[in-house]
Design a protein around this motif. Sequence first.
Motif, PDB file in Angstrom:
ATOM      1  N   ASP A 239     -35.752  22.015 -42.837  1.00 50.02           N
ATOM      2  CA  ASP A 239     -34.920  21.779 -41.655  1.00 50.02           C
ATOM      3  C   ASP A 239     -33.627  22.583 -41.799  1.00 50.02           C
ATOM      4  O   ASP A 239     -32.547  22.042 -42.040  1.00 50.02           O
ATOM      5  CB  ASP A 239     -34.619  20.288 -41.505  1.00 50.02           C
ATOM      6  N   ALA A 240     -33.767  23.898 -41.689  1.00 47.86           N
ATOM      7  CA  ALA A 240     -32.635  24.807 -41.752  1.00 47.86           C
ATOM      8  C   ALA A 240     -32.194  25.166 -40.349  1.00 47.86           C
ATOM      9  O   ALA A 240     -33.029  25.331 -39.459  1.00 47.86           O
ATOM     10  CB  ALA A 240     -33.014  26.068 -42.528  1.00 47.86           C
ATOM     11  N   ARG A 241     -30.898  25.298 -40.157  1.00 44.94           N
ATOM     12  CA  ARG A 241     -30.357  25.577 -38.831  1.00 44.94           C
ATOM     13  C   ARG A 241     -29.257  26.634 -38.939  1.00 44.94           C
ATOM     14  O   ARG A 241     -28.480  26.620 -39.901  1.00 44.94           O
ATOM     15  CB  ARG A 241     -29.792  24.299 -38.208  1.00 44.94           C
ATOM     16  N   PHE A 242     -29.215  27.513 -37.977  1.00 49.54           N
ATOM     17  CA  PHE A 242     -28.192  28.554 -37.962  1.00 49.54           C
ATOM     18  C   PHE A 242     -27.001  28.109 -37.135  1.00 49.54           C
ATOM     19  O   PHE A 242     -27.147  27.506 -36.074  1.00 49.54           O
ATOM     20  CB  PHE A 242     -28.748  29.854 -37.380  1.00 49.54           C
ATOM     21  N   VAL A 243     -25.805  28.407 -37.642  1.00 48.86           N
ATOM     22  CA  VAL A 243     -24.600  28.228 -36.849  1.00 48.86           C
ATOM     23  C   VAL A 243     -23.736  29.471 -37.048  1.00 48.86           C
ATOM     24  O   VAL A 243     -23.461  29.875 -38.181  1.00 48.86           O
ATOM     25  CB  VAL A 243     -23.837  26.937 -37.230  1.00 48.86           C
TER      26      VAL A 243
END
Length: 249
Positions: free
Chosen positions: A59-63
Motif C-alpha cells: 500500500d504505497a502512495r505517491f505525494v
Amino acid sequence: MNTHISPTQRLALVTGANKGIGYAVAEGLLGRGMTVYLGARDTYRGTSAVSALVARGYDARFVQLDVTDQASVDAAAMTIAQDAGELDILVNNAGVLATPIHAPSATSVDEMRETYEINVFGVVAVTNAMLPLLRRSAAARIVNITSNLGSVSLAASSRGFPQLLAYNSSKASLNAITVTYANELRNAGILVNAVSPGSVATDQNGHGGVLTAEQGALLPIRMATLPSDGPTGTAVTADEDLTHHRLPW
C-alpha cells in the motif's frame, strides 16, 4: 486507487523517497504492513517508484512534495489529512550534497543557501506541517536523516575530516533541530531522533559507499518503529558491519 486507510493501519511519510535510502526506508516500512506515502519532488519519478511497490502488493502512495516549496508541503499535509486524518511516522530523508565540492573559503553564499533550503529549512517546513497529524497518533516517531559529517566533535578531532562547509554545517544544524523538537515533543510522546545511515552507496557520493541502500535503511527503520520507552533527542550512526552507536554531537 482506493484512498481509504483503515483506522488501525500505521501510516508513514518518507521525503525524497523515489530512490536510494528513502526508497529503501519506504520499502522496509511497507514490508512491516504499513501504508507509506513516498514524497518526491518529481512526479514521474515518484509515481514510477510507487507503481513498482504497488505491483508487489504494497500500500504505497505517491505525494508530490518539494520540501523547499511551502505550497507543496502544505498540499502534501492536506492530502494525508484527507486520506487518514493522522500520521504515525515522518522520515525527513530529502537532502542534498552540492557539487562540485569547494574548499570552505571558496564556498559561495548561494551554495550555502541552496543546501540549507533542503537540508535544514525543508526539514522544519515539513515537520511543522505534519505535526498536527503526528500529534493525533498514539505513537508518533520522527526520524531525521543526518550524517557523520554533521558531528562537530568528530570534525574537531580529525585533521583529515572532509571540509564540506555547506553540507557539514547543515547536518550539524539538523542535529540541533532534532534535539530542539525532541525536547518540545517529549511530553506528547513523540520520539524525535537523528540517524546517520552509515557509508551508503548513493547518487550523492557517486555510489562510493560500502553499504547498500537496503542496509542503510535498517537503522532509520529501527528508529522509526521504536517502542514507547525508546530514546528521543539522540543521534545514532551505523558502522560498516551494521552495528550502531551514538553519533557524537
